[in-house]
Design an enzyme around this catalytic site. Structure first.
Site, PDB file in Angstrom:
ATOM      1  N   ASN A 175       0.819  -1.222   0.000  1.00 36.30           N
ATOM      2  CA  ASN A 175       0.000   0.000   0.000  1.00 36.30           C
ATOM      3  C   ASN A 175       0.855   1.276   0.000  1.00 36.30           C
ATOM      4  O   ASN A 175       0.341   2.365   0.209  1.00 36.30           O
ATOM      5  CB  ASN A 175      -0.960  -0.003   1.195  1.00 36.30           C
ATOM      6  CG  ASN A 175      -0.227  -0.016   2.520  1.00 36.30           C
ATOM      7  OD1 ASN A 175       0.994  -0.193   2.569  1.00 36.30           O
ATOM      8  ND2 ASN A 175      -0.953   0.170   3.600  1.00 36.30           N
ATOM      9  N   HIS A 234      -4.655   6.503  11.146  1.00 36.54           N
ATOM     10  CA  HIS A 234      -3.523   6.610  10.219  1.00 36.54           C
ATOM     11  C   HIS A 234      -3.902   6.435   8.764  1.00 36.54           C
ATOM     12  O   HIS A 234      -3.049   6.551   7.890  1.00 36.54           O
ATOM     13  CB  HIS A 234      -2.442   5.588  10.582  1.00 36.54           C
ATOM     14  CG  HIS A 234      -2.642   4.224   9.961  1.00 36.54           C
ATOM     15  ND1 HIS A 234      -3.784   3.489  10.113  1.00 36.54           N
ATOM     16  CD2 HIS A 234      -1.833   3.475   9.170  1.00 36.54           C
ATOM     17  CE1 HIS A 234      -3.675   2.341   9.451  1.00 36.54           C
ATOM     18  NE2 HIS A 234      -2.508   2.307   8.873  1.00 36.54           N
ATOM     19  N   GLY A 235      -5.137   6.126   8.464  1.00 39.30           N
ATOM     20  CA  GLY A 235      -5.498   5.939   7.055  1.00 39.30           C
ATOM     21  C   GLY A 235      -6.888   5.383   6.942  1.00 39.30           C
ATOM     22  O   GLY A 235      -7.679   5.468   7.878  1.00 39.30           O
TER      23      GLY A 235
END
Lengths: 482, 139
Positions: free
Chosen positions: A204, A405-406
């Site tokens: 990713n 974080h995402g």
């Protein structure tokens, strides 16, 4: 654990998994109903329960809005283990030590790069090494260089003309962790790193040219140097083979030396070096060295990006205002002081897929941002928005100074390749003026926007729960992947 | 039958490898690992490379074996299409001696990286038909 764990709602976006059985503390889940439905789809809640078995764990295990099942510990999880009665767990930090994000601002606007997107995608893809065996910005380096990188962090990049002084000032910990000792890193790990100093890797990890689409907090955006329509560059990667090998090596060493402790845990992936042990100190110093390596890695990629922009726009990078806004880790273990039931205690805060989110006034954040709070960099998937938030007092109080974080995956890579065809995804994105370049179509399919949680909802909940305040939203323009 | 299949995991990838003997099951596990990096049918088997690992039990042996192969791919920049594996018992556990047949990394190959082996849901079991190995990888 039963198939249907009972969660007690504490507030609109906070739930408690009560302490039971061998749990040492409860777990807290920061989520909306929608996010909770995703979290319940996999083993996240079971793993949330598992991580409360750590000795010396304080208050509760935190499960953040982007959480999903990981190995042993969920990704999007935070635990604080006492440095005297607990220990440090490589698996609760993650294989990719100091996987993290940096954002570089520019003074270019979207108008400036319109029409040049493909050119930019091509040169960035050509110059920034991605995937496996495609070289690195620094080329093959010696083991002595690896040792220096691990000890000096971004200062090594400065000495070798890959950085300027200001880059250090705007990096978490000013780009260097003390107590970093490469002697505790195996030759195997150093061998893996020799070809990887300045490389994105795959999975990713990505680099993205983005335009600032929305500003939610003018004052903070001003401090961060952000305004609407501005072009910024986001870089997401970690410590490459060096960090992965450090985690693997210590997992095995702990398993061999502390078998009784490991056998008592719900998962070997949670193996920890107990406080006071030799391995605790060795892993801590090796991890710090890997953290330094990752910062240098992202720094070199940023350096190469500056050169690419210079070629496309025929101007010095300084003229284009290509300054580091901030660099922050989201797989890390740190000794920090936190308020534990009214008493200040030193703990190892393990952030696995979690971003530090310190509030205004904290002395660990750069002077330039101290009046507003630490930038929290939150990447989305390649077709969706990314966000910049700021750290808060609530995060300090509720999540040991941590935020999301995402987006977090919701679909496996195999399923993604069945559901999406890389070239179709690429064309579809291009129709939306998003230019993607990757090693292969399957990489694009695996990372298709539809395989991730809705990042907008993750950010909405993070903001609503108070563990990170929205500052700006960025929209992708060019994305390159390994 | 290829001797291995790749498995689903929300964020990562895994494999299941089978063999009539432990040696062949491990050989198939090695192929599965390299299949997650590239299409192993695209690799030649002209060169070879030998390696060995020693571990305290069979699960640890699978873990250390995959760790060694990731090292070979990343540090030695060598990709393996097929394996000869011999596993023997030692006083402290097991020893694996392997030969990998493959080639150095070529510029034209599209490669995905594997970060590490994991113990998550790891399986090394003897069945009526031989051996089954299962492992999830951090990618």
């Amino acid at each position: 654990m039963s198939d249907d764990p009972v969660l007690n709602q504490i507030s609109d976006h906070e739930w408690e998994l009560p302490q039971s059985g061998e749990m040492n503390v409860p777990a807290r889940v920061f989520a909306s109903d929608e996010i909770l439905s995703h979290i319940k789809d996999d083993k996240t809640l079971q793993q949330a329960q598992d991580i409360t078995h750590f000795p010396g764990i304080h208050r509760y295990a935190c499960i953040l809005p982007d959480a999903h099942q990981g190995y042993g510990m969920p990704v999007g999880g935070v635990v604080a283990l006492d440095t005297e009665t607990g220990g440090i767990s490589p698996g609760a930090i993650g294989y990719d030590i100091n996987c993290g994000v940096r954002v570089m601002r520019t003074n270019l606007t979207y108008e400036d790069i319109k029409g040049k997107e493909q050119q930019l995608a091509n040169i960035l893809f050509q110059k920034v090494p991605t995937g496996l065996g495609k070289g690195s910005v620094a080329g093959a380096v010696s083991t002595d260089d690896i040792d220096d990188i691990c000890t000096q962090g971004v200062k090594w990049a400065l000495e070798n003309d890959y950085a300027v002084e200001e880059d250090l000032l705007h990096c978490e910990d000013e780009g260097v962790r003390d107590n970093a000792n490469p002697d505790h890193i195996s030759d195997k790990a150093k061998d893996r790193a020799r070809h990887q100093v300045g490389s994105l890797g795959s999975g990713n990890h990505f680099m993205e040219v983005q335009r600032v689409a929305d500003i939610y907090d003018e004052e903070t955006a001003d401090q961060f140097g952000l305004e609407e329509d501005q072009i910024v560059v986001m870089i997401h990667c970690g410590s490459r083979g060096l960090g992965h090998q450090v985690c693997t090596d210590f997992l095995r060493s702990i398993e061999k030396q502390h078998r009784d402790l490991v056998d008592a845990l719900p998962s070997k992936e949670l193996a920890y070096a107990p406080a006071g042990s030799e391995l605790e100190q060795q892993y801590y110093e090796a991890m710090n060295a890997a953290i330094n390596f990752a910062w240098v890695n992202r720094q070199l990629i940023m350096h190469k990006t500056r050169e690419c922009f210079e070629r496309i726009f025929d101007r010095d990078w300084e003229e284009m205002g290509m300054e580091l806004l901030y660099d922050v880790a989201h797989n890390i273990g740190k000794k920090e002081m936190h308020d534990i039931n009214g008493e200040e205690r030193e703990v190892y805060v393990h952030r696995k897929g979690a971003t530090r989110a310190f509030p205004a006034g904290h002395d660990k954040i750069p002077r330039a941002y101290r009046d507003v709070g630490q930038p929290v960099l939150l990447p989305g998937s390649m077709g969706t928005s990314s966000y910049i938030l700021k750290g808060t007092e609530t995060a300090m109080d509720r999540t040991f100074g941590s935020s999301a974080h995402g987006a977090g995956r919701t679909m496996s890579r195999t399923q993604a390749k069945n559901d999406y065809w890389g070239e179709d995804v690429q064309k579809d994105l291009q129709r939306q003026q998003i230019y993607v370049k990757a090693q292969s179509g399957s990489t694009i399919a695996e990372e298709a926007p539809g395989v991730y949680k809705d990042v907008d909802e993750v950010v909405r909940v993070t903001d609503a729960a108070g563990i990170g305040d929205k500052v700006a939203r960025m929209h992708p323009v060019v994305n390159i992947k390994g | 039958m290829t001797g291995f299949t790749l498995l689903d995991h929300t964020s990562e990838i895994g494999f299941e490898a089978t063999g009539t003997t432990l040696d062949t099951a491990f050989a198939h596990a090695g192929q599965a690992l390299f299949e997650t990096m590239t299409d192993i049918d695209d690799l030649s088997a002209e060169d070879d490379l030998t390696f060995s690992v020693e571990s305290e039990n069979l699960e640890a042996l699978l873990f250390d074996y995959v760790d060694e192969l990731i090292y070979i791919a990343q540090a030695k920049q060598f990709l393996i299409r097929s394996f000869d594996i011999t596993i023997s018992e030692t006083a402290d556990g097991y020893r694996l001696d392997g030969t990998g047949y493959g080639e150095p990394i070529r510029e034209d190959l599209r490669l995905q990286e594997v970060k590490a082996p994991t113990y998550s849901d790891i399986v090394v079991e003897e069945t009526g038909e031989g051996w089954t190995l299962r492992m999830f990888l951090d990618v």
